[in-house]
Design a protein around this motif. Structure first.
Motif, PDB file in Angstrom:
ATOM      1  N   SER A 106       0.833  -1.196   0.000  1.00  0.00           N
ATOM      2  CA  SER A 106       0.000   0.000   0.000  1.00  0.00           C
ATOM      3  C   SER A 106       0.870   1.248   0.000  1.00  0.00           C
ATOM      4  O   SER A 106       2.030   1.223   0.397  1.00  0.00           O
ATOM      5  CB  SER A 106      -0.909   0.016   1.243  1.00  0.00           C
ATOM      6  N   GLN A 107       0.311   2.366  -0.436  1.00  0.00           N
ATOM      7  CA  GLN A 107       1.048   3.620  -0.484  1.00  0.00           C
ATOM      8  C   GLN A 107       1.097   4.336   0.860  1.00  0.00           C
ATOM      9  O   GLN A 107       1.982   5.147   1.110  1.00  0.00           O
ATOM     10  CB  GLN A 107       0.424   4.555  -1.540  1.00  0.00           C
ATOM     11  N   ASP A 108       0.147   4.021   1.745  1.00  0.00           N
ATOM     12  CA  ASP A 108       0.084   4.730   3.024  1.00  0.00           C
ATOM     13  C   ASP A 108       0.627   3.906   4.188  1.00  0.00           C
ATOM     14  O   ASP A 108       0.554   4.325   5.343  1.00  0.00           O
ATOM     15  CB  ASP A 108      -1.357   5.157   3.332  1.00  0.00           C
ATOM     16  N   GLY A 109       1.176   2.727   3.919  1.00  0.00           N
ATOM     17  CA  GLY A 109       1.780   1.922   4.975  1.00  0.00           C
ATOM     18  C   GLY A 109       0.805   1.188   5.854  1.00  0.00           C
ATOM     19  O   GLY A 109       1.157   0.740   6.953  1.00  0.00           O
ATOM     20  N   THR A 110      -0.427   1.021   5.402  1.00  0.00           N
ATOM     21  CA  THR A 110      -1.451   0.378   6.235  1.00  0.00           C
ATOM     22  C   THR A 110      -1.817  -1.018   5.741  1.00  0.00           C
ATOM     23  O   THR A 110      -2.764  -1.615   6.238  1.00  0.00           O
ATOM     24  CB  THR A 110      -2.734   1.233   6.268  1.00  0.00           C
ATOM     25  N   GLY A 111      -1.082  -1.544   4.771  1.00  0.00           N
ATOM     26  CA  GLY A 111      -1.490  -2.810   4.164  1.00  0.00           C
ATOM     27  C   GLY A 111      -0.638  -4.005   4.530  1.00  0.00           C
ATOM     28  O   GLY A 111      -0.463  -4.923   3.720  1.00  0.00           O
ATOM     29  N   LEU A 112      -0.061  -4.027   5.733  1.00  0.00           N
ATOM     30  CA  LEU A 112       0.779  -5.144   6.140  1.00  0.00           C
ATOM     31  C   LEU A 112      -0.016  -6.447   6.202  1.00  0.00           C
ATOM     32  O   LEU A 112      -1.044  -6.527   6.869  1.00  0.00           O
ATOM     33  CB  LEU A 112       1.409  -4.866   7.506  1.00  0.00           C
ATOM     34  N   THR A 113       0.489  -7.467   5.514  1.00  0.00           N
ATOM     35  CA  THR A 113      -0.143  -8.785   5.545  1.00  0.00           C
ATOM     36  C   THR A 113       0.936  -9.838   5.743  1.00  0.00           C
ATOM     37  O   THR A 113       2.056  -9.719   5.212  1.00  0.00           O
ATOM     38  CB  THR A 113      -0.902  -9.078   4.242  1.00  0.00           C
ATOM     39  N   PRO A 114       0.658 -10.915   6.505  1.00  0.00           N
ATOM     40  CA  PRO A 114       1.660 -11.962   6.749  1.00  0.00           C
ATOM     41  C   PRO A 114       1.969 -12.737   5.468  1.00  0.00           C
ATOM     42  O   PRO A 114       1.086 -12.989   4.651  1.00  0.00           O
ATOM     43  CB  PRO A 114       0.976 -12.871   7.787  1.00  0.00           C
ATOM     44  N   ILE A 115       3.236 -13.093   5.294  1.00  0.00           N
ATOM     45  CA  ILE A 115       3.665 -13.947   4.199  1.00  0.00           C
ATOM     46  C   ILE A 115       4.658 -14.964   4.759  1.00  0.00           C
ATOM     47  O   ILE A 115       5.197 -14.798   5.856  1.00  0.00           O
ATOM     48  CB  ILE A 115       4.324 -13.157   3.055  1.00  0.00           C
ATOM     49  N   SER A 116       4.906 -16.003   4.015  1.00  0.00           N
ATOM     50  CA  SER A 116       5.854 -17.018   4.465  1.00  0.00           C
ATOM     51  C   SER A 116       7.283 -16.513   4.315  1.00  0.00           C
ATOM     52  O   SER A 116       7.552 -15.569   3.564  1.00  0.00           O
ATOM     53  CB  SER A 116       5.680 -18.296   3.645  1.00  0.00           C
ATOM     54  N   GLU A 117       8.200 -17.167   5.015  1.00  0.00           N
ATOM     55  CA  GLU A 117       9.607 -16.802   4.882  1.00  0.00           C
ATOM     56  C   GLU A 117      10.081 -17.040   3.449  1.00  0.00           C
ATOM     57  O   GLU A 117      10.853 -16.245   2.907  1.00  0.00           O
ATOM     58  CB  GLU A 117      10.451 -17.625   5.853  1.00  0.00           C
TER      59      GLU A 117
END
Length: 539
Positions: free
Chosen positions: A502-513
């Motif tokens: 995201s452009q505003d830094g609010t879209g953190l989502t978990p991903i695998s290593e």
């Protein structure tokens, strides 16, 4: 840049954080450094610990002072798991079992203040173990005199506070007021104190905000600079001065995340005052003074650079110089009319928010910007950096320190317009990229930490703190503007890699290593051959 989770029982004050802080925990401070920074660059380091006391007494300005030891201030301790982290070589540091310690900042073991906070914490531990009452009473409004007890949220808890105060002959701290950084003079006037340092001490402080109670107890944050000729170097850091009158009950405490890593030693000041200094060898440090009538806790934040291999770390001598510079004789006044003070502060904040900036100040600032950052050639820009390093350190990036002796450069067409950009850095890392737009030099990227140029005109800002890698990727366009692509980072609390597109830094989502490594390796870093800026053809 994203900072670290910092756990303190004590409020860490300053502007917008001051009203959000809760005793027992301090929220994660998150910020970015992939784009050009504002004038004031924050230096972020690892959290720390604290201190205590015993029985030796000396006279200090008419006040009795006790020698401190950590063990005598401990309220309780509990085991916990320190989450998995990474080493800089990419290997994993497995989760480790540690012991968390809770430390009193009002008095030593056996004192009424220590017994009071210990009883309060034992009560809380059994009162609402699943947090259901907190959720049920989320809208609970306390009478003003209890407002400083932020960890109380039901009438039963207020009743327990009253019981503790009666039992140990203590008074309520009363309501609290928040002082922002632009009301430093009012803060000093209300409490009747002129400052927290001694004259000609080599330590300068700039007020950053405070929380003040009716009792006169206060927790104030300062931007501090140690410029003592006896220090190993000049240090800039955040200093938090916390004052607690022993006639009042305080529910604040400090949390030591790993007591085994703490160094502690007693230090006697030139006039005979004895303090305890506690440090975790490269993170924060504490200076504690136990007066007969009050307890003073001073937090020195940001005393070391890197969690795994600290660089600019304060020595014992540096911390002792700070201890010498502080005033431990303060006796703040009580606040006689808190509602009136709160109203005055609110009016000041509202008026300040509506005031237009002085046009003369705006013009002066723009002129300073033009004189330093806009030049017709990179050679002229480099000369300006050499001759006015302080401007670039204070207004662009602290990485410009020791510019002429240590900075390196290379020239490369990054934007694809046929003209070369000036890349500045050290040790293979990029600290800044400058271009020429409309005939004048202009900065397009800046980072104190590690910056890299990747294939496809991508700029990577890489930060590694507390065993948590952060990779920030932006594409440099033909116009020299930065367009965010993604952030790939490790969240130690969740023990998971995270992706944010995201452009505003609010879209953190978990991903695998595996996915994280795939994304990171998809950005191939471009090796750069760099030379000392002294070799740039200035004529």
């Amino acid at each position: 840049m994203k900072g670290k989770d910092i756990l303190f029982g004590l409020n860490d004050v300053g502007n917008d954080l001051i009203e959000k802080a809760e005793y027992g925990q301090f929220p994660a401070d998150k910020e970015r450094s992939s784009e050009k920074e504002a004038p004031r660059i924050k230096r972020i380091r690892k959290p720390l610990l604290v201190a205590a006391m015993i029985t030796l007494m000396v006279l200090f300005m008419g006040c009795a002072v006790l020698l401190l030891h950590l063990e005598d201030l401990r309220i309780k301790e509990e085991p916990y798991t320190d989450h998995l982290r990474y080493a800089e070589d990419g290997s994993k540091i497995p989760a480790t079992e540690k012991v968390k310690q809770y430390i009193s900042i009002a008095g030593a073991d056996g004192s009424k203040n220590h017994l009071a906070i210990q009883e309060w914490m034992e009560f809380k531990e059994h009162y609402d173990p699943d947090g259901s009452l907190r959720r049920e009473h989320s809208g609970f409004e306390k009478p003003p005199q209890y407002n400083n007890y932020v960890d109380a949220y039901t009438q039963e808890m207020l009743d327990k506070i009253d019981e503790i105060c009666r039992k140990y002959d203590l008074k309520l701290e009363g309501d609290a007021a928040i002082f922002q950084e632009n009301v430093a003079e009012l803060f000093a006037q209300v409490l009747g104190i002129s400052g927290i340092t001694r004259e000609n001490s080599g330590l300068t402080t700039e007020f950053g905000g405070a929380r003040v109670t009716e009792s006169g107890n206060f927790n104030a944050s300062y931007r501090a600079t140690l410029q003592n000729p006896e220090a190993s170097q000049e240090f800039e850091f955040t200093l938090i001065y916390d004052y607690r009158d022993k006639d009042y009950f305080t529910s604040a405490f400090l949390t030591i995340e790993d007591g085994e890593s703490v160094e502690q030693w007693n230090y006697t000041l030139p006039e005979g005052t004895k303090v305890l200094i506690a440090s975790d060898k490269g993170g924060d440090a504490f200076i504690l003074c136990d007066r007969e009538d009050a307890f003073i806790n001073v937090t020195i934040r940001n005393v070391g650079w890197n969690w795994d291999s600290p660089g600019d770390v304060m020595s014992h001598k540096d911390m002792e110089l700070i201890a010498q510079a502080l005033d431990y004789t303060l006796k703040p006044k009580t606040v006689e009319n808190m509602p009136q003070l709160q109203q005055e502060l609110e009016e000041l904040y509202q008026a300040g928010g509506s005031l237009e900036e002085d046009p003369a100040e705006v013009e002066a600032r723009m002129q300073l910007y033009e004189e330093n950052e806009h030049h017709e050639s990179y050679g002229d820009l480099i000369c300006q950096m050499r001759d006015n390093e302080s401007y670039f350190v204070n207004h662009c990036n602290v990485a410009y320190e020791h510019f002429w002796e240590t900075m390196e450069y290379t020239l490369l067409d990054i934007t694809g317009d046929g003209a070369e950009e000036l890349i500045l850095g050290r040790d293979g890392h990029i600290h800044a990229i400058w271009t020429i737009r409309n005939g004048l030099t202009e900065g397009i990227a800046s980072s104190y930490y590690e910056g890299y140029l990747c294939e496809g005109n991508v700029y990577e800002s890489y930060v590694f703190l507390d065993g948590k890698p952060y990779h920030f990727y932006s594409r440099i366009g033909e116009d020299g503007l930065m367009e965010k692509l993604m952030d790939v980072e490790y969240d130690a609390v969740q023990e998971s890699w995270m992706l944010d597109e995201s452009q505003d830094g609010t879209g953190l989502t978990p991903i695998s290593e595996e996915k994280a490594m795939e994304l990171i390796h998809s950005f191939v870093r471009v090796p750069l051959e760099m030379k000392s800026v002294k070799e740039y053809p200035l004529e």
